[in-house]
Design a protein around this motif. Structure first.
Motif, PDB file in Angstrom:
ATOM      1  N   SER A 106       0.815  -1.210   0.000  1.00 25.91           N
ATOM      2  CA  SER A 106       0.000   0.000   0.000  1.00 25.91           C
ATOM      3  C   SER A 106       0.851   1.263   0.000  1.00 25.91           C
ATOM      4  CB  SER A 106      -0.927  -0.003   1.216  1.00 25.91           C
ATOM      5  OG  SER A 106      -0.185  -0.054   2.413  1.00 25.91           O
ATOM      6  N   GLU A 110       0.148   4.165  -2.655  1.00 28.07           N
ATOM      7  CA  GLU A 110      -0.329   5.480  -2.268  1.00 28.07           C
ATOM      8  C   GLU A 110       0.626   6.584  -2.696  1.00 28.07           C
ATOM      9  OE1 GLU A 110      -0.830   5.011   1.874  1.00 28.07           O
ATOM     10  OE2 GLU A 110      -2.629   3.756   1.682  1.00 28.07           O
ATOM     11  N   THR A 164      -6.084  -0.964   0.131  1.00 26.85           N
ATOM     12  CA  THR A 164      -5.568   0.365   0.438  1.00 26.85           C
ATOM     13  C   THR A 164      -6.747   1.239   0.841  1.00 26.85           C
ATOM     14  OG1 THR A 164      -5.708   1.002  -1.899  1.00 26.85           O
ATOM     15  CG2 THR A 164      -3.580   0.214  -1.111  1.00 26.85           C
ATOM     16  N   TRP A 171     -12.251   2.620   0.383  1.00 24.24           N
ATOM     17  CA  TRP A 171     -11.151   1.670   0.323  1.00 24.24           C
ATOM     18  C   TRP A 171     -11.109   1.027  -1.056  1.00 24.24           C
ATOM     19  CZ3 TRP A 171     -11.724  -3.841   0.076  1.00 24.24           C
ATOM     20  CH2 TRP A 171     -13.040  -4.322   0.245  1.00 24.24           C
ATOM     21  N   THR A 174      -6.428  -3.251  -4.663  1.00 22.69           N
ATOM     22  CA  THR A 174      -5.298  -2.670  -5.379  1.00 22.69           C
ATOM     23  C   THR A 174      -4.328  -3.757  -5.819  1.00 22.69           C
ATOM     24  OG1 THR A 174      -5.503  -0.716  -3.971  1.00 22.69           O
ATOM     25  CG2 THR A 174      -3.469  -0.927  -5.239  1.00 22.69           C
ATOM     26  N   LYS A 189      -6.315  -0.142  -9.518  1.00 23.18           N
ATOM     27  CA  LYS A 189      -7.165  -0.379  -8.358  1.00 23.18           C
ATOM     28  C   LYS A 189      -8.625  -0.182  -8.717  1.00 23.18           C
ATOM     29  CE  LYS A 189      -6.637   4.372  -6.616  1.00 23.18           C
ATOM     30  NZ  LYS A 189      -6.161   5.210  -5.493  1.00 23.18           N
ATOM     31  N   VAL A 200      -5.449  -2.288   6.101  1.00 24.34           N
ATOM     32  CA  VAL A 200      -4.525  -1.993   4.997  1.00 24.34           C
ATOM     33  C   VAL A 200      -3.576  -3.167   4.772  1.00 24.34           C
ATOM     34  CG1 VAL A 200      -2.587  -0.523   4.307  1.00 24.34           C
ATOM     35  CG2 VAL A 200      -4.625   0.496   5.288  1.00 24.34           C
ATOM     36  N   ASP A 201      -3.308  -3.441   3.501  1.00 25.47           N
ATOM     37  CA  ASP A 201      -2.388  -4.492   3.056  1.00 25.47           C
ATOM     38  C   ASP A 201      -2.950  -5.904   3.209  1.00 25.47           C
ATOM     39  OD1 ASP A 201      -0.237  -3.072   1.941  1.00 25.47           O
ATOM     40  OD2 ASP A 201       0.619  -2.688   3.913  1.00 25.47           O
TER      41      ASP A 201
END
Length: 244
Positions: A106, A110, A164, A171, A174, A189, A200-201
């Motif tokens: 992530s 990002e 992510t 959300w 991704t 994504k 996350v992840d």
């Protein structure tokens, strides 16, 4: 021992390359599957060079021993074989051998802006029959943003990627795409709606239907949106990247 520093460095680097390419799938975190034979060959060459360096330095050591005895007899001696700090060069190779870094996640996604290669709007081949249809994030995104035939309409799709988070509770599922290796990775994504965001992840497989938005080929159509009906946590695949 300092004379064997280059050999140790070569051996550690070669062993690390062989570990990730010959004895597992860790190499897929960094390069495409087709590059595996080259990694194996490179690792083997480095190990062989290390062995050759050791043999060569042994011969030099014997010659140096005779020279030192002659120097002692004449009242002088040679300086050190090299700076001790050079041994620090082995630390990166040792770290790669023992603690290979994880695949991009992530943080990398990002950091990259949503930059997409220019593509023309047009029709796409028909999707396979039967639902849900298994698609990559890249396939889903291309059809959602550029397909004038709207082939995703009314179809249930299944996507796999890592999570992510965006602003305001949004959300995304991704995935990173690579052409050659992790150094050229780009982001693809899909925004997930209708389900709570996993951490996350986290790797997930989501099932749902396409939610059209924006004009085809426009910035408003990106990222594509999926109305999620099911979220399932999964293990990270052996190859975490999609091929561009």
């Amino acid at each position: 021992m300092r004379r064997y520093g280059p050999a140790v460095l070569l051996a550690l680097t070669g062993a690390a390359v062989l570990r990730i390419s010959l004895f597992g799938d860790l190499y897929l975190r960094y390069v495409q599957p087709g590059l595996r034979p080259y990694l194996i060959a490179s690792g083997a060459v480095l190990v062989l060079l290390a062995a050759a360096t050791v043999l060569a330095r042994r011969g030099e050591g014997e010659a140096d021993g005779e020279a030192d005895r002659e120097a002692d007899a004449h009242g002088h001696s040679h300086g050190p074989a090299g700076p001790r700090v050079a041994w620090l060069l082995t630390l990166p190779a040792l770290a790669l051998l023992l603690f290979p870094p994880p695949a991009l996640g992530s943080y990398s996604a990002e950091r990259e802006a949503a930059q997409r290669a220019a593509q023309g709007v047009g029709t796409f081949p028909a999707l396979p029959s039967g639902d849900p249809v298994e698609l990559t994030l890249a396939e889903f995104g291309s059809r959602a943003v550029y397909d004038s035939g709207r082939s995703l309409t009314g179809r249930t799709v299944r996507l796999t990627g890592f999570v992510t988070h965006g602003d305001d509770g949004t959300w995304y599922v991704t995935r990173l795409q690579v052409s050659c290796c992790a150094a050229d990775a780009t982001v693809t994504k899909a925004e997930a709606r209708g389900a709570d965001a996993p951490p996350v992840d986290t790797w997930v497989t989501v099932t749902g239907t396409w939610h059209p938005q924006g004009a085809l080929g426009s910035d408003a159509a990106w990222p594509p949106v999926l109305d999620v009906t099911d979220v399932r946590r999964v293990e990270q695949p052996a190859n975490p990247y999609e091929k561009r």
